[in-house]
Design a protein around this motif. Structure first.
Motif, PDB file in Angstrom:
ATOM      1  N   CYS A   1     -17.802  -2.159   6.974  1.00 57.52           N
ATOM      2  CA  CYS A   1     -18.214  -0.951   7.315  1.00 57.52           C
ATOM      3  C   CYS A   1     -18.736  -0.311   5.863  1.00 57.52           C
ATOM      4  O   CYS A   1     -19.050   1.029   5.710  1.00 57.52           O
ATOM      5  CB  CYS A   1     -16.841   0.097   7.439  1.00 57.52           C
ATOM      6  N   ALA A   2     -18.912  -1.140   4.799  1.00 57.67           N
ATOM      7  CA  ALA A   2     -19.405  -0.575   3.547  1.00 57.67           C
ATOM      8  C   ALA A   2     -21.020  -0.439   3.736  1.00 57.67           C
ATOM      9  O   ALA A   2     -21.675  -1.031   4.835  1.00 57.67           O
ATOM     10  CB  ALA A   2     -19.067  -1.669   2.375  1.00 57.67           C
TER      11      ALA A   2
ATOM     12  N   LEU B   1     -13.919   4.259  16.474  1.00 59.76           N
ATOM     13  CA  LEU B   1     -14.053   3.797  15.332  1.00 59.76           C
ATOM     14  C   LEU B   1     -15.009   2.948  14.805  1.00 59.76           C
ATOM     15  O   LEU B   1     -15.412   3.064  13.505  1.00 59.76           O
ATOM     16  CB  LEU B   1     -12.340   2.971  15.081  1.00 59.76           C
ATOM     17  N   LEU B   2     -15.740   2.420  15.768  1.00 59.33           N
ATOM     18  CA  LEU B   2     -16.900   1.322  15.473  1.00 59.33           C
ATOM     19  C   LEU B   2     -17.856   2.489  15.201  1.00 59.33           C
ATOM     20  O   LEU B   2     -18.842   2.195  14.243  1.00 59.33           O
ATOM     21  CB  LEU B   2     -17.332   0.605  16.695  1.00 59.33           C
ATOM     22  N   GLN B   3     -18.177   3.694  15.778  1.00 65.02           N
ATOM     23  CA  GLN B   3     -19.170   4.526  15.506  1.00 65.02           C
ATOM     24  C   GLN B   3     -18.679   5.366  13.950  1.00 65.02           C
ATOM     25  O   GLN B   3     -19.712   5.383  13.291  1.00 65.02           O
ATOM     26  CB  GLN B   3     -19.128   5.729  16.368  1.00 65.02           C
TER      27      GLN B   3
ATOM     28  N   PHE C   1     -19.928   2.589  11.644  1.00 62.51           N
ATOM     29  CA  PHE C   1     -21.393   2.428  11.594  1.00 62.51           C
ATOM     30  C   PHE C   1     -21.887   3.632  10.814  1.00 62.51           C
ATOM     31  O   PHE C   1     -23.000   3.512   9.947  1.00 62.51           O
ATOM     32  CB  PHE C   1     -21.993   2.483  12.976  1.00 62.51           C
ATOM     33  N   ALA C   2     -21.625   4.930  11.086  1.00 63.02           N
ATOM     34  CA  ALA C   2     -21.834   5.916   9.935  1.00 63.02           C
ATOM     35  C   ALA C   2     -21.645   5.560   8.415  1.00 63.02           C
ATOM     36  O   ALA C   2     -22.584   5.980   7.639  1.00 63.02           O
ATOM     37  CB  ALA C   2     -21.079   7.167  10.344  1.00 63.02           C
TER      38      ALA C   2
ATOM     39  N   ILE D   1     -36.809   6.695  12.869  1.00 57.57           N
ATOM     40  CA  ILE D   1     -35.959   7.553  13.964  1.00 57.57           C
ATOM     41  C   ILE D   1     -34.576   7.575  13.290  1.00 57.57           C
ATOM     42  O   ILE D   1     -34.049   6.482  12.931  1.00 57.57           O
ATOM     43  CB  ILE D   1     -36.082   6.917  15.188  1.00 57.57           C
ATOM     44  N   PRO D   2     -34.009   8.843  13.541  1.00 54.48           N
ATOM     45  CA  PRO D   2     -32.404   8.667  13.114  1.00 54.48           C
ATOM     46  C   PRO D   2     -31.517   7.425  13.870  1.00 54.48           C
ATOM     47  O   PRO D   2     -31.311   7.566  15.214  1.00 54.48           O
ATOM     48  CB  PRO D   2     -31.823  10.111  13.501  1.00 54.48           C
ATOM     49  N   LEU D   3     -30.993   6.668  13.192  1.00 57.38           N
ATOM     50  CA  LEU D   3     -29.918   5.896  13.926  1.00 57.38           C
ATOM     51  C   LEU D   3     -28.815   6.110  14.552  1.00 57.38           C
ATOM     52  O   LEU D   3     -28.472   5.446  15.463  1.00 57.38           O
ATOM     53  CB  LEU D   3     -29.893   4.605  13.004  1.00 57.38           C
ATOM     54  N   THR D   4     -28.471   7.524  14.063  1.00 53.03           N
ATOM     55  CA  THR D   4     -27.411   7.947  14.736  1.00 53.03           C
ATOM     56  C   THR D   4     -27.851   8.728  16.047  1.00 53.03           C
ATOM     57  O   THR D   4     -26.830   9.088  16.865  1.00 53.03           O
ATOM     58  CB  THR D   4     -26.988   9.459  13.771  1.00 53.03           C
ATOM     59  N   SER D   5     -29.121   8.612  16.763  1.00 49.66           N
ATOM     60  CA  SER D   5     -29.455   9.146  17.738  1.00 49.66           C
ATOM     61  C   SER D   5     -29.442   7.903  18.887  1.00 49.66           C
ATOM     62  O   SER D   5     -29.585   8.195  20.117  1.00 49.66           O
ATOM     63  CB  SER D   5     -30.914   9.352  17.885  1.00 49.66           C
ATOM     64  N   TRP D   6     -29.164   6.576  18.529  1.00 47.09           N
ATOM     65  CA  TRP D   6     -28.669   5.631  19.272  1.00 47.09           C
ATOM     66  C   TRP D   6     -27.169   5.757  19.952  1.00 47.09           C
ATOM     67  O   TRP D   6     -26.374   6.274  19.270  1.00 47.09           O
ATOM     68  CB  TRP D   6     -28.507   4.233  18.877  1.00 47.09           C
TER      69      TRP D   6
END
Length: 533
Positions: A64-65, A120-122, A125-126, A206-211
């Protein structure tokens, strides 16, 4: 219906036949009538079914780093290296990446805990997208945005903006020399919607948070049997390869639909982030590519129903060729069945609303529905155009061609979508879905298949490509046209297909698939080829 009785038919093949697709036809005379039954198969060398093409976890545990500076430089290099795999058209597309993630603990939960795993996976990812300490700009006077010369100089939550400039204060004046080398500023990708120039829009990632992320019940970690078979081929400890969280990560919808160079870069960035976290690609997972053909609000000119019909006919024609571009397990999966034109007889076709019906009878039924609908359109008997709804004709077409096992009649909402080329996604997304490819975290394989899907739609949906397949509906007699399609399917070649798609693909695409490049080395070579060669 008995088409063949007796023991199994045995055939012997040499090494040159490995991963080639063949069609076997058996015949049986009943009175004065000759019955035929055909099946396709790929010659395989797996000692354990499903082993070929498996990709083990990319990390020994969940990471997660934030990605390191070295990883971000490698990503920038990949963008350059794979430039030829950029889609040749600006048509919008979406990619669904099925994968198994390393768990946050040894025993991933189920039920209500499953939603916790996703969350938790999201969150993990953040963190991966965050700025690393080693790359964060620190200034004793002003906290200035980090300067950059390319996107790789920023973390994955920012992009390099060449359009904006900081105020001319003393701290900035001290950095005039650096500005000449680093002319941009790292900005949050949330600001991408406010860019004004075309050049900045291309650079604005593109913001990867939009996936989107969700748990997928059709995906599973490797079985213990497959893990044991893999363990015999590698020195690393694979004891935890059967434990993981099954997920699907999907590209965003409007306003961040993937398209062209920006879409390719977003796809590469997401794959790099997933590999950094730790993902596995097993035989139960797939790679699905959606290509926009009906949504006028995203890139790509909407297509008419006849264009969609032409793409389906072309896919059926080249079905056996496309099979040879896939890993062996994907040619038999129930989640992406082939458009194989067999010898389904009229009596079986009429009973194709029963649950036991063969897939070739379902394909015959789809062909008949498409043939009938195209003939109606050509004869001016399709009134869906009068509705004024731009999607009306495509939705009407989708309803008309839908088929479902166990149902005499279907609609776009409940039609069978588990085909290599899924038309039912027209109703929900306005797209054609290519479901055939296996899951992978190999960036080159993902990009090549995505480029292939887009090229297929562009070529066969219009112009000479569409004219090539119009002969499959040029008469009132669907049976005659079906026989012509069956014959064309048996005779189609890879040379013919790649020559047709040439200008839409990277120059080395045909060689890549002919050599099965992804199986040439390492674990894939060990699992896809017989040990004795």
């Amino acid at each position: 219906r008995v088409a063949y009785e007796g023991g199994p038919a045995k055939r012997r093949f040499g090494p040159e036949a490995l991963h080639r697709v063949f069609v076997e036809t058996v015949e049986r005379d009943v009175g004065a009538v000759r019955h035929r039954c055909s099946a396709r198969f790929m010659v395989r060398a797996e000692q354990v079914p499903g082993l070929c093409g498996v990709e083990r976890f990319s990390q020994p545990s969940l990471q997660c780093a934030p990605q390191s500076a070295k990883e971000l430089r490698a990503l920038a290099a990949a963008v350059s290296r794979f430039e030829s795999l950029t889609p040749k058209s600006a048509r919008g597309f979406s990619v669904e990446l099925e994968a198994v993630f390393r768990p946050l603990h040894d025993h991933p939960g189920d039920g209500n805990d499953a939603q916790d795993e996703v969350k938790l996976l999201q969150e993990c990812f953040a963190k991966v997208l965050g700025t690393t300490e080693a790359r964060r700009w620190k200034h004793t006077v002003l906290r200035l945005p980090r300067r950059c010369a390319r996107n790789a100089d920023c973390d994955l939550s920012h992009y390099c903006d060449f359009e904006r400039r900081e105020h001319d204060d003393h701290a900035v004046r001290d950095r005039k020399q650096q500005r000449a080398v680093l002319p941009g500023v790292c900005r949050s990708r949330a600001r991408c919607k406010n860019v004004t120039s075309a050049a900045a829009a291309v650079n604005c990632s593109i913001p990867l948070t939009s996936w989107t992320w969700h748990r997928d019940s059709t995906v599973a970690p490797l079985s213990k049997e497959l893990v044991e078979a893999l363990q015999a081929r590698v020195e690393a400890d694979l004891s935890s390869e059967h434990i993981g969280v099954p997920m699907e990560v999907a590209a965003p919808g409007p306003p961040h639909v993937l398209s062209g160079q920006r879409g390719m870069r977003s796809l590469l960035e997401m794959l790099a982030a997933l590999r950094h976290m730790g993902v596995q690609a097993g035989p139960s997972s797939g790679l699905h590519v959606h290509v926009n053909v009906g949504n006028g609000g995203v890139p790509g000119r909407p297509m008419a129903p006849i264009s969609v019909a032409a793409i389906w006919m072309a896919y059926a024609k080249y079905q056996l060729v496309i099979d040879e571009m896939l890993t062996p397990g994907r040619t038999t999966t129930k989640y992406a069945r082939p458009l194989f034109v067999g010898h389904c007889e009229a009596a079986l076709h009429l009973e194709s609303n029963t649950s036991w019906v063969r897939d070739d009878c379902m394909v015959r039924r789809m062909f008949t529905n498409i043939h009938r609908k195209v003939r109606e359109i050509l004869q001016g008997r399709d009134w869906s155009y009068a509705s004024g709804d731009p999607m009306g004709p495509l939705l009407n077409f989708c309803d008309a061609v839908a088929v479902t096992k166990g149902q005499a009649n279907s609609s776009c909402k409940d039609g069978d979508r588990y085909w290599q080329l899924n038309l039912m996604s027209l109703g929900k997304h306005g797209t054609l879905e290519f479901r055939a490819h296996s899951a992978t975290h190999d960036a080159e394989r993902v990009l090549r298949w995505t480029q292939f899907a887009l090229a297929f739609v562009e070529h066969f949906g219009s112009g000479p490509g569409r004219r090539e397949v119009q002969r499959f509906w040029d008469t009132e007699h669907a049976e005659d046209n079906l026989a012509e399609l069956r014959d064309a399917q048996r005779k189609a070649t890879a040379d013919e297909l790649f020559a047709a798609l040439g200008r839409h693909l990277a120059p080395d695409t045909a060689a890549y698939y002919a050599s099965r490049h992804w199986e040439a080395h390492g674990l894939a070579h060990a699992t896809c080829h017989a040990r004795d060669g």
